[in-house]
Design an enzyme around this catalytic site. Sequence first.
Site, PDB file in Angstrom:
ATOM      1  N   ASP A  67      48.204  35.130  36.470  1.00 23.56           N
ATOM      2  CA  ASP A  67      46.797  34.920  36.120  1.00 23.56           C
ATOM      3  C   ASP A  67      46.005  36.216  36.108  1.00 23.56           C
ATOM      4  O   ASP A  67      46.475  37.253  36.558  1.00 23.56           O
ATOM      5  CB  ASP A  67      46.159  33.899  37.087  1.00 23.56           C
ATOM      6  N   ASP A 136      43.478  25.118  49.245  1.00 25.67           N
ATOM      7  CA  ASP A 136      43.347  23.776  48.644  1.00 25.67           C
ATOM      8  C   ASP A 136      44.614  23.357  47.901  1.00 25.67           C
ATOM      9  O   ASP A 136      44.619  22.356  47.201  1.00 25.67           O
ATOM     10  CB  ASP A 136      42.144  23.755  47.690  1.00 25.67           C
ATOM     11  N   HIS A 138      46.164  25.170  45.510  1.00 22.16           N
ATOM     12  CA  HIS A 138      46.325  25.655  44.125  1.00 22.16           C
ATOM     13  C   HIS A 138      47.501  26.628  44.034  1.00 22.16           C
ATOM     14  O   HIS A 138      47.866  27.284  45.004  1.00 22.16           O
ATOM     15  CB  HIS A 138      45.023  26.262  43.573  1.00 22.16           C
ATOM     16  N   GLU A 143      43.549  24.908  39.878  1.00 19.00           N
ATOM     17  CA  GLU A 143      42.767  24.312  40.949  1.00 19.00           C
ATOM     18  C   GLU A 143      43.078  22.820  41.061  1.00 19.00           C
ATOM     19  O   GLU A 143      43.631  22.227  40.127  1.00 19.00           O
ATOM     20  CB  GLU A 143      41.271  24.510  40.666  1.00 19.00           C
TER      21      GLU A 143
HETATM   22  P1  PGA Z   1      46.305  34.842  49.117  1.00 17.44           P
HETATM   23  O1  PGA Z   1      45.966  33.938  47.864  1.00 17.44           O
HETATM   24  O2  PGA Z   1      47.730  35.282  48.971  1.00 17.44           O
HETATM   25  O3  PGA Z   1      45.350  35.988  48.999  1.00 17.44           O
HETATM   26  O4  PGA Z   1      46.069  34.018  50.333  1.00 17.44           O
HETATM   27  C1  PGA Z   1      46.838  32.925  47.474  1.00 17.44           C
HETATM   28  C2  PGA Z   1      46.205  32.084  46.395  1.00 17.44           C
HETATM   29  O5  PGA Z   1      44.987  31.819  46.466  1.00 17.44           O
HETATM   30  O6  PGA Z   1      46.925  31.669  45.482  1.00 17.44           O
END
Ligand code: PGA
Length: 263
Positions: A67, A136, A138, A143
């Site tokens: 992404d 959450d 995702h 999302e």
């Molecule tokens: P993080 O993010 O590795 O910074 O915890 C993971 C995500 O939100 O996919």
Amino acid sequence: MEIIIQPTYAGLTEVAAEIIRDALLKKPSLVLGLATGSTPIGVYEALVQMHQTEGLDFSGVTTFNLDEYVGIPSDHSYSYHTFMETHLFNLINIPSENCHIPQSTAVGHAEFCERYEAAIVAAGGIDIQVLGIGKDGHIGFNEPSSSLGSRTRIKTLTRRTREANAPHFGGTVDAVPKMAITMGVGTIMEAKQCLLLAGGESKAEAIANAAEGPITAEVPASVLQMHPQTVAVLDEAAASQLKRIDYYKEVYANKLELLAQEG
Ligand code: PGA
């Protein structure tokens, strides 16, 4: 889903980097799906170390990132282009033309997304997709409520995601882009192997929901239960809300024992 629980984040990064190294040694033209965020940073550090000390060769590797934010230039200090160059691409011998990251512009995004999907197919598909997980549930920027069959497209980020990423944008949520281009859940599911990484207690609920809860668009990572080859590499804190911790540890211990017997 295979679940590997390591005592610490350092252990998690070591195991994940070894999985990638073993695959790369078997297939020098490995196609890697890559993630950004704080979780994979240690894995990239370990891969850079392997490149520097063991000569791990990335010259035949192709990468596709999950992404990118929409609305900030690719050379913005917190773009995922910059993140990948800083943490991996500039530190290994991968040709820059082999590295693919979604384009951070909304203009012409539909055509871009189609081309991105086509490029993954043209490369022979993703061999290993590295994934972090949001609190959450995702994956990528898919999302909760994302279609479990979704493809690469533009998505609006939830307030919770923008708050989580605000520290990278001077601490203000309003400075965090509202949209991103992300591989879809369906795109991710086509990877031959998924490598889901999570460290820290803040991820424990998402991991328990993803690995042991119902498969639901409310927790996009839960669809990985349907993937034939997903390995979740966790530290103890991220694993702490799983119901079957002892069983997962036994499974992994047995696997190591078998591998040792095979020499
Ligand atoms: P993080 O993010 O590795 O910074 O915890 C993971 C995500 O939100 O996919």
